[in-house]
Write a protein that holds these residues in place. Structure first.
Motif, PDB file in Angstrom:
ATOM      1  N   GLN A   1      28.046  13.444   8.842  1.00 34.42           N
ATOM      2  CA  GLN A   1      27.445  14.630   9.152  1.00 34.42           C
ATOM      3  C   GLN A   1      27.407  14.483  10.690  1.00 34.42           C
ATOM      4  N   ARG A   2      27.967  15.681  11.521  1.00 35.26           N
ATOM      5  CA  ARG A   2      27.965  15.347  13.032  1.00 35.26           C
ATOM      6  C   ARG A   2      26.331  15.782  13.519  1.00 35.26           C
TER       7      ARG A   2
ATOM      8  N   LEU B   1      22.897   8.635  11.941  1.00 30.88           N
ATOM      9  CA  LEU B   1      24.354   9.138  11.281  1.00 30.88           C
ATOM     10  C   LEU B   1      23.790   9.188   9.807  1.00 30.88           C
ATOM     11  N   SER B   2      23.901  10.119   9.317  1.00 30.47           N
ATOM     12  CA  SER B   2      24.042  10.274   7.515  1.00 30.47           C
ATOM     13  C   SER B   2      25.146  10.782   7.121  1.00 30.47           C
ATOM     14  N   PRO B   3      25.432  10.280   5.737  1.00 30.91           N
ATOM     15  CA  PRO B   3      26.668  10.661   4.830  1.00 30.91           C
ATOM     16  C   PRO B   3      26.800  12.157   4.815  1.00 30.91           C
ATOM     17  N   ALA B   4      28.152  12.575   4.811  1.00 31.38           N
ATOM     18  CA  ALA B   4      28.286  14.091   4.515  1.00 31.38           C
ATOM     19  C   ALA B   4      28.581  14.252   3.180  1.00 31.38           C
ATOM     20  N   ARG B   5      28.581  15.445   2.751  1.00 32.25           N
ATOM     21  CA  ARG B   5      28.905  15.819   1.310  1.00 32.25           C
ATOM     22  C   ARG B   5      30.478  15.925   1.226  1.00 32.25           C
ATOM     23  N   THR B   6      31.148  15.223   0.715  1.00 35.36           N
ATOM     24  CA  THR B   6      32.761  15.339   0.734  1.00 35.36           C
ATOM     25  C   THR B   6      33.304  15.602  -0.665  1.00 35.36           C
ATOM     26  N   SER B   7      32.387  15.519  -1.729  1.00 34.54           N
ATOM     27  CA  SER B   7      32.923  15.523  -3.161  1.00 34.54           C
ATOM     28  C   SER B   7      33.782  16.896  -3.275  1.00 34.54           C
TER      29      SER B   7
ATOM     30  N   MET C   1      30.576  20.836   4.203  1.00 38.69           N
ATOM     31  CA  MET C   1      30.099  19.433   3.950  1.00 38.69           C
ATOM     32  C   MET C   1      28.783  19.033   4.471  1.00 38.69           C
ATOM     33  N   LEU C   2      27.902  20.185   4.336  1.00 36.75           N
ATOM     34  CA  LEU C   2      26.466  19.974   4.750  1.00 36.75           C
ATOM     35  C   LEU C   2      25.714  19.981   3.610  1.00 36.75           C
TER      36      LEU C   2
END
Lengths: 204, 811
Positions: free
Chosen positions: B515-516, B527-533, A23-24
């Protein structure tokens, strides 16, 4: 991670899949934006790229890595390219562990030895063997929901040397032509002409 | 002055720009209200503002480095009925300014006290035309982001609406001439008389933007034109494209009978009508042939929404919609090639108006395209139009349409970016991260307001919960900041128009992850959003892809809205299937199903554990606690098990009717004997929902104000959730009361709920339809079947008299 192998066998897809599974964000470096004919500029643009990525967790992807990480001993190049390679290797070394660097190349032998050594993982993605091509065509047949005119095993034999991408394209092409010519489609005829076409292109 | 009394355009006169007076206040609104209440001819102003005055109004000046305590300089607008009175009032103020000691003519002296509280009395001016429209902010942002890279900017101009077509045409050509002179172009114009809307969509050259930003709104001729009321940025909502499709194929869907008359309409992007989960379940109506602009890989949002409405989250699909879904495309591919956007070359208001008109009236000689539709799903939250105080034209339109066609309209609250900065320590401890994020979300509430048209008063606005059906292990490269089921970080928060409860309900919208962040030494970390699609979490939705059953994971308030539309359709199914029984009250007629569906959807909402979690995360003042929680939760999360259902320990009574000015309808709810003189826990939930006609000419807007006073002592219960003043400001009043005190009552006693109707703005042409739901729930420890007890008593009552329209639902 270094991915090596002939085109069309999944180097880019694998890199993208790694980013998706973690998920990066996936950053692919575009060389036309970086390699400049002006002396010194290429190095500073590369610095920008690394400065940007090092602050975040991400997958950084260099396709056709050989374009910039050529053998430093190559006599045809000017001093500029050597500086670029040095910068690049240095920057890769200095990347924090949260950045996953994936490089892909069709020509592993062109790579600078120092560059080669730096990769923790070096994977070869080869063209499919006969058994692999057969299995792949089987799955294509299932996915496209229709016969490919010949048994996958036969087709794999006839398309010897094809990459995964070429096999996929071939199967799609057969199905597309078949559907477009409905209702009087001659699947056998389509496969024969497409195979001939493929052979003549392969011989060129 | 005498000639100018009774303003507020209660009459049908044209609100002419010459009749508008602006009061710039030096102090607070309350002070001003107190002063004007003593002035003959101006009392109405005080009365009018009373409702809005909030002792702790949440408007603050925001300086560059955050919030300050300075009050916002307020301006009040008044429309007078006589142009001469306006001139006189302004002249009087200036005379007073020049010489505060001068005596005025008899009867005008009380004005001096009012004047002392003002900075200025003036006519409608350039600042008013851009105030709270977001124009200046949007232009400044654009300039900062891309400089002069774009040669023009697009704006939506609202003209003062003139009833006379000739004057309207004159005003429009004047505006068009000015736009032309400035080097701009008119893109589209529209007039919708029913909401007094006259709009012009235009492109202005970049130098005009530059001039306004440097020298203020006075700098360009367009903003100094009398004919113009407002100028807002026109940036239709853009939906980013999905990055990747998921590996999970859509589950095979059961083949069942699908009704041909659609009940739910979706105004959205062009869906893939042949996706395995949608084939045979849609009615695609695309008169503008928008589908031709798409390639299939771009058909993302419409496909996703259609699959959510038809099946719910594909990760845990439910029974498909009982009838086909009507889809009218109003999106097109984004010009950049990535994602979709609301059609850009038309005024959105006009686009949506035409879509409804086609459904219920028909284009030209054509019959209506979808007259059976009763629920409309709309997700077009416009990030450039954050709701501040003024209703957007789109909200006015939806309010008018919902009432005109007797519809339940569901609108998404809007999505905000989730990126934020938190203390580094919080990262390592999930519990503390959750609290930090909730507190951060509250601090940023000002920036997370509703996106237009979510402020519309007749619609049900839907916010999202951090929840979905996905399960699995997360890689350690990401962080799930919130507990499941908390209000989602991206979901816009209230309040709504005139501090009403908005969004009314929350439903699952999918989980978003961060994203960690990499290990840092600083004390805070972004903190920024992770790609979960591609792999979830999120809601599994149908998507374009290699195969017909391709999917993706998605989060957003539009998901929640789609699920709300689905629930509403389920309520219609239940209502349509209720059998009338001999010896019982008849169920309400189908004309009341939209208001009942609205009522029952909100009826199932509850704060539940969410308010505990918020109290835990936030340091709330006891005195304002319920108000603060209302702002963040609205009426709360819709409990799917409580939607239009009853049980042995939970009895629901439904009522409906049409009510008009100053009438009262009385409903009685027989009390179950099992509750007499016990200390068992009980909860009474009363919900009243209606569709109000709207008067777009006054600020009150909502014409019919319906309300009830919930019974309390009769049942030994007290209000526990949303604040009682706030719940009466919208078009759905929802009150939850709990208690365990023992009360004595005799067999045959009943709780009464009186529905009252007042008229706020104008005159009602016809009675207003409303729905009422009352439910009583008792602890499972109560042995008796209270459902049966109440039913029995109702039957007994009916035998005695057949009057009230109250009926019991067996779920």
């Amino acid at each position: 991670m270094l991915l090596e192998g002939p085109p069309g066998n999944g180097k880019t897809s694998l890199a993208e899949a790694i980013a998706a599974e973690c998920m990066l964000p996936f950053y692919a470096v575009r060389y036309e934006g970086i390699v400049s004919s002006f002396l010194g500029e290429t190095t500073s643009r590369l610095d920008h790229v690394f400065e940007f990525v090092r602050t975040r967790r991400c997958v950084l992807f260099f396709d056709e890595f050989d374009t910039i990480a050529k053998e430093r001993a190559d006599n045809h190049e000017t001093g500029e390219i050597k500086r670029v390679v040095s910068t690049l290797l240095l920057q890769i070394d200095r990347l924090p562990p949260h950045v996953i660097v994936v490089c892909a190349t069709n020509h592993g032998e062109l790579l600078d030895r120092a560059a080669w050594r730096r990769f923790q993982l070096r994977l070869a993605l080869e063209a499919p063997s006969r058994a692999e091509a057969t299995a792949f065509l089987e799955s294509m047949r299932a996915r496209l929901g229709g016969d490919l005119g010949l048994a996958p095993r036969t087709l794999a034999d006839r398309l010897k040397g094809a990459s995964y991408a070429e096999l996929e394209q071939f199967a799609q092409d057969i199905r597309r032509r078949y559907v477009l010519a409905l209702p009087d489609s001659d699947l056998g005829g389509i496969v024969r002409t497409r195979l001939e076409q493929w052979r003549s292109q392969a011989h060129q | 002055m005498q000639a100018g009394r009774a303003a507020l355009s209660r009459t049908a006169s044209d609100p002419d720009p010459e009749l508008v007076v602006v009061f710039d206040l030096a102090g607070s609104v309350e002070e001003f209200a107190r002063a004007v209440s003593g002035v003959p001819g101006l009392e109405f102003l005080a009365e009018h503002e009373e409702e809005d005055v909030d002792p702790d109004a949440d408007f603050h000046m925001v300086s560059k480095d955050g919030r300050t305590d300075k009050a916002v300089p307020e301006s009040l607008y008044m429309i007078m009925t006589n142009a001469r009175a306006v001139t006189q009032l302004i002249a009087l103020f200036h005379r007073w300014e020049a010489d505060p000691e001068e005596k005025f003519a008899r009867g005008l002296n009380p004005l001096r006290r009012v004047f002392a509280l003002l900075r200025e009395i003036r006519r409608w001016g350039p600042e008013d035309r851009v105030r709270e429209t977001g124009l200046l902010e949007d232009w400044a942002d654009t300039l900062q982001a891309i400089g002069g890279a774009r040669s023009s900017v697009r704006i939506e101009i609202e003209l003062w609406f003139r009833a006379d077509p000739a004057r309207r045409a004159a005003a429009q050509s004047e505006v068009a001439r000015l736009i032309g002179n400035a080097g701009g172009t008119v893109v589209h114009t529209s007039t919708i008389a029913s909401i007094d809307y006259h709009g012009v969509l235009a492109d202005l050259p970049h130098r005009e933007v530059q001039a306004v930003l440097t020298d203020g709104p006075h700098a360009i001729e367009l903003l100094t034109t009398d004919a113009i009321m407002f100028v807002a940025p026109a940036q239709p909502m853009a939906i980013p494209g999905l990055e990747l499709a998921a590996d999970t194929p859509a589950p095979a869907v059961a083949d069942g009978p699908v009704g041909d008359a659609p009940r739910v309409a979706l105004l959205d992007g062009v869906p893939l009508a042949n996706h395995s989960s949608l084939a045979g379940r849609l009615v695609l109506d695309d008169p503008d042939n928008i589908a031709a602009r798409y390639v299939s890989s771009q058909q993302q949002h419409g496909t996703a929404m259609a699959s959510l409405i038809v099946h719910g989250d594909l990760g845990r699909p439910r029974a498909p919609l009982s009838a086909r879904l009507y889809v009218r495309p109003i999106f097109e591919p984004h010009p950049s090639g990535n994602g979709e956007t609301v059609i850009q070359d038309q005024l959105q208001v006009d686009l949506v108006h035409r879509a409804f008109h086609r459904m219920f009236e028909g284009d030209g000689d054509q019959p209506p395209a979808a007259p059976s539709v009763r629920i409309v799903n709309l997700s077009i939250g416009d990030p450039a139009r954050v709701f501040v105080r003024r209703l957007s034209p789109m909200a006015k339109l939806l309010d008018w349409l919902a009432h005109r066609y007797n519809l339940l309209v569901l609108v998404s609250a809007g999505n905000h970016p989730i990126a934020t900065t938190v203390p580094t320590d919080a990262i390592s401890d999930p519990g503390s991260l959750g609290r930090v994020l909730v507190a951060d979300g509250r601090d940023r509430a000002l920036h997370r307001r509703l996106l237009a048209p979510a402020e519309a008063v007749n619609v049900v606005t839907v916010g999202a919960l951090h929840a979905d059906a996905w399960s699995g292990d997360l890689p350690d490269t990401v962080l799930d900041g919130l507990e499941d089921g908390m209000p989602a970080l991206y979901s816009a928060v209230g309040f709504g128009y005139r501090r009403s409860v908005k969004p009314e309900v929350l439903l699952p919208g999918g989980r978003s992850l961060f994203q960690r962040p990499p290990a840092v030494t600083s004390t805070t970390v972004p903190l920024s959003p992770a790609r979960t699609s591609a792999r979830g979490p999120g809601m599994l939705v149908a998507a374009p892809g290699r195969d017909r059953d391709a999917t993706a994971y998605l989060y957003g308030t539009s998901n929640a809205t789609a699920l709300a539309s689905r629930s509403a359709s389920h309520i219609f199914d239940v209502l349509a299937g209720l059998p009338d029984r001999a010896g019982e009250f008849p169920f309400p007629d189908a004309q009341y199903h939209p208001v009942l569906a609205k009522t029952l959807l909100v009826h199932a909402a509850t704060w539940g554990a969410l308010s505990t979690a918020l109290r835990d995360a936030l340091d709330l003042e006891t005195s304002t606690e319920r108000r603060d929680i209302t702002q963040m939760l609205g009426y709360g999360a819709v409990d799917p098990h409580h939607v239009a259902s009853a049980s042995r320990t939970r009895v629901v009574l439904l009522g409906a009717g049409s009510i008009t000015k100053d009438q009262r309808h009385r409903f009685s709810f027989p009390m179950p004997p099992a509750l007499a003189a016990t200390t068992e826990w009980r909860r009474l939930t009363v919900t009243l929902g209606w569709l109000s006609p709207v008067n777009t000419r006054t600020q009150r807007h909502r014409m019919a104000r319906l309300f009830f006073q919930p019974p309390q002592t009769e049942l030994g219960v007290k209000r526990v959730q949303a604040q009682h003043q706030t719940v009466r400001k919208g078009t759905v009043q929802h009150e939850v009361l709990e208690g365990a005190a023992a009360v004595a009552f005799a067999a045959g006693d009943a709780l009464t709920v009186d529905v009252d109707c007042r008229v706020d703005a104008g005159r009602l042409d016809a009675p207003v339809r409303y729905g009422l739901a009352v439910s009583l729930e008792v602890a499972a420890t109560v042995q008796a079947d209270i459902h049966a007890q109440v039913r029995e008593q109702l039957q007994a009552r009916l035998r005695q008299r057949a009057a009230a329209q109250v009926t019991a639902v067996r779920g």
